[in-house]
Design a protein around this motif. Structure first.
Motif, PDB file in Angstrom:
ATOM      1  N   UNK A   1       6.804   2.028  65.475  1.00 40.13           N
ATOM      2  CA  UNK A   1       6.465   3.371  65.933  1.00 40.13           C
ATOM      3  C   UNK A   1       6.357   4.450  64.887  1.00 40.13           C
ATOM      4  N   UNK A   2       5.831   4.110  63.715  1.00 41.87           N
ATOM      5  CA  UNK A   2       5.588   5.127  62.692  1.00 41.87           C
ATOM      6  C   UNK A   2       4.237   5.808  62.953  1.00 41.87           C
ATOM      7  N   UNK A   3       4.052   7.040  62.441  1.00 38.13           N
ATOM      8  CA  UNK A   3       2.778   7.735  62.703  1.00 38.13           C
ATOM      9  C   UNK A   3       1.652   7.159  61.845  1.00 38.13           C
TER      10      UNK A   3
ATOM     11  N   UNK B   1       7.126  10.503  65.930  1.00 38.30           N
ATOM     12  CA  UNK B   1       7.128   9.079  65.569  1.00 38.30           C
ATOM     13  C   UNK B   1       8.425   8.785  64.819  1.00 38.30           C
ATOM     14  N   UNK B   2       8.690   7.500  64.569  1.00 37.05           N
ATOM     15  CA  UNK B   2       9.955   7.166  63.906  1.00 37.05           C
ATOM     16  C   UNK B   2       9.979   7.672  62.466  1.00 37.05           C
ATOM     17  N   UNK B   3       8.809   7.925  61.888  1.00 34.90           N
ATOM     18  CA  UNK B   3       8.766   8.541  60.555  1.00 34.90           C
ATOM     19  C   UNK B   3       8.364  10.015  60.640  1.00 34.90           C
ATOM     20  N   UNK B   4       8.305  10.549  61.847  1.00 34.71           N
ATOM     21  CA  UNK B   4       8.019  11.973  62.043  1.00 34.71           C
ATOM     22  C   UNK B   4       8.946  12.503  63.137  1.00 34.71           C
TER      23      UNK B   4
ATOM     24  N   UNK C   1       4.566   4.881  71.389  1.00 35.06           N
ATOM     25  CA  UNK C   1       3.955   6.210  71.446  1.00 35.06           C
ATOM     26  C   UNK C   1       4.372   6.947  72.710  1.00 35.06           C
ATOM     27  N   UNK C   2       4.237   6.269  73.835  1.00 36.16           N
ATOM     28  CA  UNK C   2       4.500   6.910  75.121  1.00 36.16           C
ATOM     29  C   UNK C   2       5.924   7.396  75.279  1.00 36.16           C
TER      30      UNK C   2
END
Lengths: 382, 266
Positions: free
Chosen positions: B129-131, B141-144, B204-205
């Protein structure tokens, strides 16, 4: 008078040999000092029914030749240090998926952009370990144009026989030097063609099930057998697997198919080794100066010999051990900080007897450079 | 319609999460192939790395599951060496346009006859789930964790500028458009791009509070509109669906025949 005599660059000798071996697809990206190979093939390949494509980078070049090999072609790319670095991931993919291909790395000085127009032999270890993970690899080299021809043909033959990428590690000096090349008649050098499966349509074809002799017959993409190719660990159908037994067997297969044949894969040349007190071990352009020294000192009664390596990987350790066994001293002559030196030390098993004669300044090592080291070793001063 | 004949039963169950949109894309793709009546031997599917890339393993074509971002470069080698084969390349948004962006624009520039399917879920699903370059701003996201500040590419505009000669976009809600567009893309001689918005409810959802897979598909219904619709004029934020570009231009692997002709004329 011989018919097929040419006065050419080393890169051109490589092109002639690749076409002789049946190359019909090349993808590449311009880079000094290998660009002549791409330039020449852009004209020669379409003229002989083959295809040439200039890709957007070296990564894409490596990927494109793998794709073209799968449809049944003999394929090659050519590059130098920075491009070779970029190719490493896809090179590992070809190892894992066992797709025949030939990669020419005309070595220049590194790291990074380094010294593009000068020679070096600094990529020996990169050829072995540049891509990640355990694996085995084939790498060949040559010191003159006749040998470039023969080793290039050998590279294609090995790629088909063992279903593996084969790296040709030439250097800028041999690649750009001009000398005589005699192109062999067709049939003079043996050519290995692709081994294709005899399994007929409708029968379950196992693309990754080795035969009794260890070879894996292929089926061209677009043919009657549809199968999966993946860089993941895979079973005999090419389906991804994390099954410990499957993973273990595949990595053993990939390594053993080459490492169990080290002696058969070992190409080398020897000069005056029978009674040599001092053995020079060298390869590529450096071996030219080493040979000069050996021949010259022999005239003066000094017992020097040369072992010229042509197979660098898998490293022919038994050959080196045997040839150096009786020597007072072994001098490794190479254009790097001692990459083959370390291997020779391990192979001979007596590191005190092993010395290095090298240059790392972009300049070709001369016979005088080697003599200076030799005199020191012999205790004769400089 | 039975799509089973195109599936490798041995390879199932698939690895996609419940509610993932990729199965809908796979179904649409197989329906397109079935409608075209193509032989399975004529199709080569090349993919890179990611959830989307796993499609290649599930289908009974010649399948090449390669490395991250490079599927189009492998496909170029296959197509150039055997121009009569049909190349289909399913890619995720990161695979196609982050790590693979360079190959994407160059394949489009050459107009090589490859069908590129961009399965856009606006996230790196497989890695958690990274952007991605298609996430856009204000996406969590996991990095955002504080939301993304990265603007996104517009796949259609990018493909157009790069030279693709067939460009279409739809969503997993509009299932009938999926097989229609993929069918036309395969028939098209040249580089064809089909962008399909596909839901990733897992990564994402959940992070962006878009609800279930069904909720996300309903959102695709509500935030998209046919090209040039009145709704678009009233609300410029709507995403257009349809075929944006469809034009005839010389195809790369066939153009090479001219080179062979010139080279052999002597």
């Amino acid at each position: 008078m011989e018919k097929n005599v040419k006065f050419v660059q080393g890169n051109e000798a490589c092109v002639e040999a690749a076409l002789y071996a049946g190359l019909n697809f090349f993808a590449g990206y311009p880079i000094t000092p290998s660009s002549e190979i791409a330039e020449l093939l852009s004209g020669r390949l379409p003229a002989s029914g083959g295809k040439f494509i200039q890709m957007e980078d070296e990564i894409a070049s490596m990927c494109a030749i793998i794709g073209a090999s799968l449809t049944g072609n003999k394929v090659m790319t050519a590059t130098s240090g920075p491009g070779f670095s970029l190719m490493q991931e896809a090179l590992g993919y070809a190892v894992m998926t066992e797709i025949p291909c030939v990669i020419v790395n005309v070595m220049r000085g590194g790291p990074s952009t380094g010294i593009p127009t000068h020679g070096s032999q600094g990529d020996v270890n990169q050829a072995r370990w540049g891509t990640h993970g355990d694996h085995s690899i084939l790498a060949l080299t040559a010191s003159n144009h006749q040998d470039i021809f023969e080793m290039t043909v050998t590279a294609f033959n090995m790629a088909e026989t063992y279903r593996t990428p084969v790296i040709l590690l030439f250097d800028e000096i041999v690649a750009h030097m001009r000398e005589r090349l005699v192109i062999p008649e067709f049939g003079e050098l043996p050519l290995v063609e692709r081994l294709r499966t005899s399994v007929s349509e409708g029968i379950d074809y196992h693309p990754y099930l080795p035969r009794e002799d260890g070879r894996l017959p292929m089926s061209d993409f677009g043919g009657v057998h549809r199968y999966n190719v993946t860089g993941l660990y895979h079973d005999m159908w090419g389906f991804p697997s994390t099954e410990p037994r499957v993973v273990h067997e595949l990595i053993r297969h990939l390594v053993d198919k080459l490492e169990n044949r080290v002696n058969r894969l070992a190409h080398y040349k020897e000069y005056f080794l029978e009674d040599a007190e001092y053995v020079l071990v060298s390869y590529g352009s450096a071996a030219r100066s080493a040979l000069h020294v050996v021949k010259e000192r022999r005239l003066r009664g000094e017992r020097l010999g040369l072992l010229e390596l042509q197979t660098l990987w898998p490293f022919p350790k038994e050959v080196v051990h045997e040839k150096c066994a009786g020597a007072k001293a072994v001098i490794v002559v190479e254009l790097n900080m001692g990459q083959v030196l370390q291997l020779v030390k391990m192979a001979v098993g007596d590191p005190e007897r092993i010395f290095l004669a090298n240059r790392i300044d972009g300049v070709f090592i001369t016979p005088i450079d080697i003599m200076k080291i030799l005199r020191l070793i012999q205790g004769k001063g400089v | 319609m039975a799509v089973n004949k195109y599936l490798r039963q041995r390879f199932f169950p698939h690895l996609w999460c419940p509610g993932c949109g990729h199965g809908i894309v796979l179904n649409g793709m197989l329906r397109a192939v079935d409608k075209l009546g193509m032989s399975k031997n004529e199709i080569v599917m090349v993919s890179g790395i990611g959830c989307s890339a796993r499609i290649s393993g599930y289908v009974d074509f010649h399948t090449l599951h390669t490395i991250h971002g490079r599927a189009l470069a492998f496909a170029t080698g296959v197509k150039m060496s055997r121009p009569e084969l049909n190349l289909v390349v399913p890619m995720g948004d990161g695979d196609a346009l982050a790590i693979g962006g360079n190959h994407f624009i160059h394949a489009a520039r050459r107009n090589i006859d490859i069908t590129a399917i961009v399965m856009n879920n606006r996230i790196y699903g497989m890695t958690g789930g990274q952007y991605s370059p298609l996430s856009g701003q204000e996406v969590v996201a996991t990095t955002a964790p504080f939301a993304s500040i990265d603007p996104s590419f517009d796949v259609v505009e990018l493909s157009k500028a790069a030279g693709a000669t067939f460009i279409a976009r739809t969503t997993t809600y509009h299932v009938k458009q999926i097989d229609d567009f993929i069918k036309q893309a395969i028939l098209h001689e040249g580089f064809a791009v089909v962008e399909i918005l596909t839901q990733c409810p897992t990564h994402f959802g959940r992070k962006n509070k878009q609800g279930s897979a069904v909720d996300m598909m309903k959102l695709y219904r509500d935030i998209t509109t046919p090209i040039g619709s009145k709704a678009k004029q009233e609300n410029p934020n709507l995403i257009e669906r349809g075929i944006f570009v469809q034009e005839e231009k010389p195809e790369y692997s066939r153009e090479y025949d001219k080179i062979i002709e010139r080279a052999t004329r002597g």
